[in-house]
Scaffold this motif. Sequence first.
Motif, mmCIF file in Angstrom:
data_model
loop_
_atom_site.group_PDB
_atom_site.id
_atom_site.type_symbol
_atom_site.label_atom_id
_atom_site.label_comp_id
_atom_site.label_asym_id
_atom_site.label_seq_id
_atom_site.Cartn_x
_atom_site.Cartn_y
_atom_site.Cartn_z
ATOM 1 N N ARG A 64 11.607 -14.536 3.393
ATOM 2 C CA ARG A 64 10.402 -13.702 3.453
ATOM 3 C C ARG A 64 9.621 -13.894 2.162
ATOM 4 N N ALA A 65 8.324 -14.107 2.314
ATOM 5 C CA ALA A 65 7.428 -14.226 1.164
ATOM 6 C C ALA A 65 6.396 -13.113 1.278
ATOM 7 N N ILE A 66 6.158 -12.414 0.166
ATOM 8 C CA ILE A 66 5.248 -11.262 0.165
ATOM 9 C C ILE A 66 4.165 -11.494 -0.880
ATOM 10 N N SER A 67 2.931 -11.263 -0.464
ATOM 11 C CA SER A 67 1.800 -11.474 -1.372
ATOM 12 C C SER A 67 1.663 -10.313 -2.355
ATOM 13 N N ALA A 68 0.853 -10.539 -3.365
ATOM 14 C CA ALA A 68 0.438 -9.458 -4.258
ATOM 15 C C ALA A 68 -0.445 -8.516 -3.451
ATOM 16 N N PRO A 69 -0.594 -7.259 -3.878
ATOM 17 C CA PRO A 69 -1.491 -6.338 -3.164
ATOM 18 C C PRO A 69 -2.914 -6.889 -3.104
ATOM 19 N N ILE A 70 -3.544 -6.702 -1.952
ATOM 20 C CA ILE A 70 -4.918 -7.180 -1.710
ATOM 21 C C ILE A 70 -5.796 -5.959 -1.473
ATOM 22 N N ALA A 71 -6.716 -5.684 -2.400
ATOM 23 C CA ALA A 71 -7.634 -4.557 -2.243
ATOM 24 C C ALA A 71 -8.550 -4.835 -1.062
ATOM 25 N N SER A 72 -8.712 -3.823 -0.208
ATOM 26 C CA SER A 72 -9.491 -4.034 1.019
ATOM 27 C C SER A 72 -10.354 -2.820 1.332
ATOM 28 N N ASN A 73 -11.493 -3.071 1.953
ATOM 29 C CA ASN A 73 -12.364 -1.974 2.370
ATOM 30 C C ASN A 73 -11.888 -1.405 3.712
ATOM 31 N N LYS A 74 -12.597 -0.424 4.240
ATOM 32 C CA LYS A 74 -12.176 0.244 5.478
ATOM 33 C C LYS A 74 -12.223 -0.673 6.692
ATOM 34 N N PHE A 75 -13.002 -1.742 6.619
ATOM 35 C CA PHE A 75 -13.080 -2.718 7.705
ATOM 36 C C PHE A 75 -11.942 -3.741 7.628
ATOM 37 N N GLY A 76 -11.194 -3.724 6.521
ATOM 38 C CA GLY A 76 -10.105 -4.672 6.337
ATOM 39 C C GLY A 76 -10.569 -6.073 6.007
ATOM 40 N N THR A 77 -11.800 -6.213 5.555
ATOM 41 C CA THR A 77 -12.416 -7.526 5.356
ATOM 42 C C THR A 77 -11.593 -8.437 4.453
ATOM 43 N N GLU A 78 -11.221 -7.967 3.290
ATOM 44 C CA GLU A 78 -10.499 -8.798 2.326
ATOM 45 C C GLU A 78 -9.107 -9.180 2.840
ATOM 46 N N LEU A 79 -8.429 -8.234 3.455
ATOM 47 C CA LEU A 79 -7.099 -8.490 4.001
ATOM 48 C C LEU A 79 -7.171 -9.483 5.160
ATOM 49 N N LYS A 80 -8.148 -9.312 6.045
ATOM 50 C CA LYS A 80 -8.325 -10.240 7.166
ATOM 51 C C LYS A 80 -8.688 -11.641 6.672
#
Length: 195
Positions: free
Chosen positions: A77-93
């Motif tokens: 399992r590989a886990i990324s660093a936290p990704i700050a995202s807006n309510k639309f999830g844009t950055e995470l998507k």
Amino acid sequence: MKRIFISLLYVFFPIMIFAAPFGLKMGMSIEEIAEQCEEEPAFVNDGVYLIRPVKSHPVFDYYAVYINEKTGLYQIRAISAPIASNKFGTELKNSFNNVKERIAKTYGKPKVNDRYKNTADTYYQKDEYWFYSLREGSRELSAVWGYNSSLADNLDTVALECSVTSGFYEGTGQLILYYYFNNTSGVEDEQDSVF
């Protein structure tokens, strides 16, 4: 002829070692894995170790290997660093799609699950509640390789998913990448034999 074969063996053997994900192959012992790491693996519990592989990816900060005494390495399992995202999830998507496309270069086109699971609740299906519904567990964004095809490197399944780490309507999320080797089901069967 023998010299040519031995010469080719020296050329291709190192390539074969690093062909698998993060340079790790099915069935490796913790000692063999340690040789492919920048530092000693850290024991977590029951055959789970945190590692820092020499062959790593810049998106992922944490790596865990699952090792069975009899069959060796069966899951990564590989886990990324936290990704700050807006309510639309844009950055995470966007991060998800970027990593998905890069993995697809190796394992082909995945089956993508991008859906809202609770069809009875249409209010939170709106785009502005994307992050909230992912946090609540009613939304899924994942990609699965090996669903209807065989994979290289003795892999049964590769999966990438989005997860929320903090926040309510917006916040931070992570990508989690799973590699399940062909020996995973045998390990699970052995574990389940106690029931």
